[in-house]
Design an enzyme around this catalytic site. Structure first.
Site, short mmCIF file in Angstrom:
data_model
loop_
_atom_site.label_atom_id
_atom_site.label_comp_id
_atom_site.label_asym_id
_atom_site.label_seq_id
_atom_site.Cartn_x
_atom_site.Cartn_y
_atom_site.Cartn_z
N ASP A 47 -1.10 -6.10 0.15
CA ASP A 47 -1.48 -5.46 1.41
C ASP A 47 -2.98 -5.24 1.53
OD1 ASP A 47 0.89 -5.05 2.78
OD2 ASP A 47 1.27 -3.07 1.91
N GLU A 68 -1.30 -5.22 9.17
CA GLU A 68 -0.41 -4.55 10.13
C GLU A 68 -0.98 -4.61 11.53
OE1 GLU A 68 0.40 -0.54 8.85
OE2 GLU A 68 1.06 -1.17 6.87
N LYS A 82 -1.00 -9.27 3.57
CA LYS A 82 -0.25 -8.69 4.69
C LYS A 82 -1.16 -7.73 5.44
CE LYS A 82 3.44 -5.83 3.90
NZ LYS A 82 3.04 -4.53 4.46
N GLU A 109 9.30 -4.01 10.45
CA GLU A 109 9.75 -2.75 9.87
C GLU A 109 10.31 -1.85 10.98
OE1 GLU A 109 6.99 -0.78 7.24
OE2 GLU A 109 8.23 1.03 7.13
N ASP A 151 0.84 -1.20 0.00
CA ASP A 151 0.00 0.00 0.00
C ASP A 151 0.88 1.25 0.00
OD1 ASP A 151 0.86 -0.14 2.61
OD2 ASP A 151 -1.13 0.04 3.52
N SER A 152 2.21 1.06 0.01
CA SER A 152 3.13 2.18 -0.24
C SER A 152 2.83 2.82 -1.59
CB SER A 152 4.59 1.69 -0.21
OG SER A 152 4.76 0.56 -1.04
O1 KIV Z 1 3.61 -1.04 1.59
C1 KIV Z 1 4.78 -1.42 1.57
O2 KIV Z 1 5.50 -1.26 0.57
C2 KIV Z 1 5.30 -2.07 2.75
C3 KIV Z 1 6.80 -2.15 2.88
C4 KIV Z 1 7.34 -0.86 3.36
C5 KIV Z 1 7.21 -3.28 3.74
O3 KIV Z 1 4.58 -2.47 3.59
#
Ligand code: KIV
Length: 264
Positions: free
Chosen positions: A84, A114, A112, A181, A45-46
């Site tokens: 994510d 969090e 993934k 992280e 989600d970056s």
């Molecule tokens: O969203 C992402 O790219 C991430 C990485 C920073 C691990 O979660």
């Protein structure tokens, strides 16, 4: 590269062999990342920051993640795809199941999420229904407002102890992987040794089972001073493809990240 899956990557941990993860958000870069031999692609989600220009990951939606996950799946050549669940798309276990179902249908192979111990029920429900889960701990960017910024986590004794306990609980609840992280290198090593599932690090020092970077960071495309844990692999490469390959080779050889990329 032959198809990489959870079984392959868990076996890598047992054999003491590291693996490399890079973010990608579209078919073109997914193709390059996988052809370069990186074992996993993270549709992070970056993308809210590096593609959409937001100053956090919070505005990203499940629909946007599904669009990018499907694009990556079309370009991928055998890497395992992690995707994510975005902010507030897994606030309840039921919501998590709907969101995860959408991303798995789009081509994700592991989701993934969090958080720490509070995720235990959600992890078990997803895992029992055949959806592998990676629990992202330490600096969790979706909680940036609660954390008060993008800061290293687990620096004091109590929060470090809590993180170890949470990691063990999440493994027991059915998590297939952990991602740490921005945690001190010693804590990351302790967590990596405490669980049998692969632990991926970013800003977590040299001793995790795998490493992830945001592609734009390791290509030197991110404006401003890069975080301490980033290395620009484009600086010595002739092409983007070479940079992706150099990154994967360095992670597998244990030469990246070095101690200088971690936190005390
Ligand atoms: O969203 C992402 O790219 C991430 C990485 C920073 C691990 O979660």
């Amino acid at each position: 590269m032959s198809n990489i899956n959870l079984h392959t990557l868990t076996a890598r941990k047992q054999a003491g062999e590291k693996f490399a993860v890079l973010t990608a958000y579209d078919a073109c870069f997914a193709h390059l990342v996988s052809e370069a031999g990186n074992e996993m692609i993270l549709v992070g989600d970056s993308l809210g920051m590096v593609l959409q220009g937001h100053d956090s990951t919070l505005p990203v939606s499940v629909e946007e993640m599904a669009y990018h996950t499907a694009s990556v799946a079309r370009g991928n050549k055998g890497s395992m795809i992690m995707t994510d669940l975005p902010f507030m798309s897994y606030a309840t276990p039921e919501q998590a199941m709907d969101s995860a179902a959408a991303l798995m249908a789009a081509g994700g192979q592991i989701v993934k999420i969090e958080g720490g111990a509070w995720l235990a029920e959600t992890v078990s429900l997803l895992a029992e229904r055949g959806i592998p889960v990676c629990a992202h701990m330490g600096l969790t960017p979706q909680a940036v407002n609660k954390l008060g910024g993008y800061r290293v986590q687990g620096r004091d004794r109590d929060s470090a102890k809590q993180m170890i306990e949470d990691a063990v609980l999440l493994e027991e609840s059915g998590a297939s992987m952990l991602l740490l992280e921005c945690v001190p290198s010693l804590l990351a090593r302790e967590i990596t040794q405490a669980v049998d599932i692969p632990v991926i690090g970013i800003g977590a020092g040299p001793d995790t089972d795998a490493q992830v970077l945001v592609m734009h960071d390791m290509l030197g495309l991110t404006p401003g001073r890069p975080p301490k844990f980033v290395k620009n692999f484009m600086a010595d490469a002739d092409s983007v493809q070479d940079a992706f390959k150099a990154y994967g080779d360095a992670v597998r050889a244990g030469t990246f990240p070095g101690p200088e990329h971690g936190f005390e």
